[in-house]
Design an enzyme around this catalytic site. Structure first.
Site, PDB file in Angstrom:
ATOM      1  N   CYS A   1       0.838  -1.203   0.000  1.00 41.10           N
ATOM      2  CA  CYS A   1       0.000   0.000   0.000  1.00 41.10           C
ATOM      3  C   CYS A   1       0.877   1.259   0.000  1.00 41.10           C
ATOM      4  CB  CYS A   1      -1.000  -0.053   1.151  1.00 41.10           C
ATOM      5  SG  CYS A   1      -2.380   1.088   0.969  1.00 41.10           S
TER       6      CYS A   1
ATOM      7  N   HIS B   1      -3.004  -5.353   1.477  1.00 40.71           N
ATOM      8  CA  HIS B   1      -2.371  -5.714   2.748  1.00 40.71           C
ATOM      9  C   HIS B   1      -2.552  -7.209   3.015  1.00 40.71           C
ATOM     10  CE1 HIS B   1      -2.007  -1.525   4.359  1.00 40.71           C
ATOM     11  NE2 HIS B   1      -3.030  -1.316   3.556  1.00 40.71           N
TER      12      HIS B   1
ATOM     13  N   GLU C   1      -0.810  -8.843   5.138  1.00 40.62           N
ATOM     14  CA  GLU C   1      -0.473  -9.049   6.550  1.00 40.62           C
ATOM     15  C   GLU C   1      -1.695  -9.010   7.457  1.00 40.62           C
ATOM     16  OE1 GLU C   1      -0.491  -4.612   6.054  1.00 40.62           O
ATOM     17  OE2 GLU C   1       0.080  -6.333   4.834  1.00 40.62           O
TER      18      GLU C   1
END
Length: 196
Positions: free
Chosen positions: A81, A175, A177
C-alpha cells in the site's frame, strides 16, 4: 535453509502485523527506525500507512538516503500500500514535496481505489504463489498506472495492476499481513534468501 533477518520500517503504519507475518514465514523479523538498524538486515518491508507522513518521517529520522542507497545496492524490499507508493519511481496525486525511494520502474496513483470508507477485500491471483488466490485487503489503496520494461505485473484486480515485482523489489496495493495468509510474505522471504 538460512533464516534471513528482515526489518520492517517502523516509522509509521501497520508494523506489528508485518513482524508477525514474517515470523510465520520463517524469518527473523525486527523493527527498523535508524540507519544502523537498517544496516543489520538482509531485507526490508515498508508497511502500509500514510505515504506522505512516511516520507516526511524518513527525512526527519535520517533514513531517506540510507534507504535509497540500500535499494539501489540490491537489498530485497517489499512494500504494501503506502510502501508500494514509496517504491514507485513516480506518483500521481501525490504532494509536491513527497519523496519516494524508487526501486520499481512504475507510476502509481495514490488512493486510486477510493477513500477509507470504500475499503474492501478481494481475492487476487498472484503469479508465483501456489494454492489459489490470496485475500487482499484494500485500504485507500493505490494502483499501478504503468510499468517500465524491467518491472513485471504479477497480479491485477478489476483491470488494474495491484502487485509488481522488479528484481529484488516487490510491491502490492493490498495488505496481505491483515489476513492470516502469509504466502506473500513467504514469497518475499524466499526472495531475500535467494539474494543472500
Amino acid at each position: 535453509m538460512s533464516t534471513p533477518t528482515i526489518g520492517v520500517l517502523a516509522l509509521q503504519g501497520d508494523v506489528r502485523e508485518h513482524l508477525v507475518a514474517l515470523a510465520a514465514a520463517d524469518a527473523l523479523a525486527r523493527p527498523v527506525r535508524r540507519p544502523e538498524e537498517l544496516a543489520e538486515v538482509d531485507g526490508l518491508v515498508i508497511p502500509g500507512g500514510e505515504s506522505t507522513t512516511m516520507s516526511k518521517l524518513a527525512v526527519i529520522f535520517g533514513m531517506l538516503e540510507p534507504l535509497r542507497e540500500r535499494v539501489r545496492a540490491g537489498m530485497p524490499v517489499y512494500g504494501t500500500c503506502a510502501g508500494m507508493i514509496m517504491l514507485a519511481d513516480k506518483i500521481l496525486d501525490g504532494r509536491e514535496d513527497q519523496e519516494t525511494l524508487g526501486g520499481i520502474d512504475m507510476i502509481v496513483r495514490r488512493n486510486a481505489f477510493g477513500r477509507q470508507n470504500e475499503s474492501f477485500e478481494a481475492s487476487v491471483e498472484v503469479a508465483g504463489i501456489e494454492g489459489g488466490p490470496v485475500e487482499g485487503v484494500f485500504i485507500r489503496a493505490p494502483w499501478v498506472e504503468s510499468v517500465g520494461g524491467a518491472a513485471d505485473v504479477i497480479a491485477t484486480y478489476d483491470g488494474h495492476a495491484v502487485a509488481v515485482r522488479q528484481g529484488n523489489v516487490l510491491a502490492t496495493s493490498f495488505h496481505p499481513e491483515l489476513t492470516g495468509d502469509h504466502r506473500v510474505h513467504a514469497l518475499f522471504v524466499e526472495m531475500v534468501r535467494a539474494a543472500q
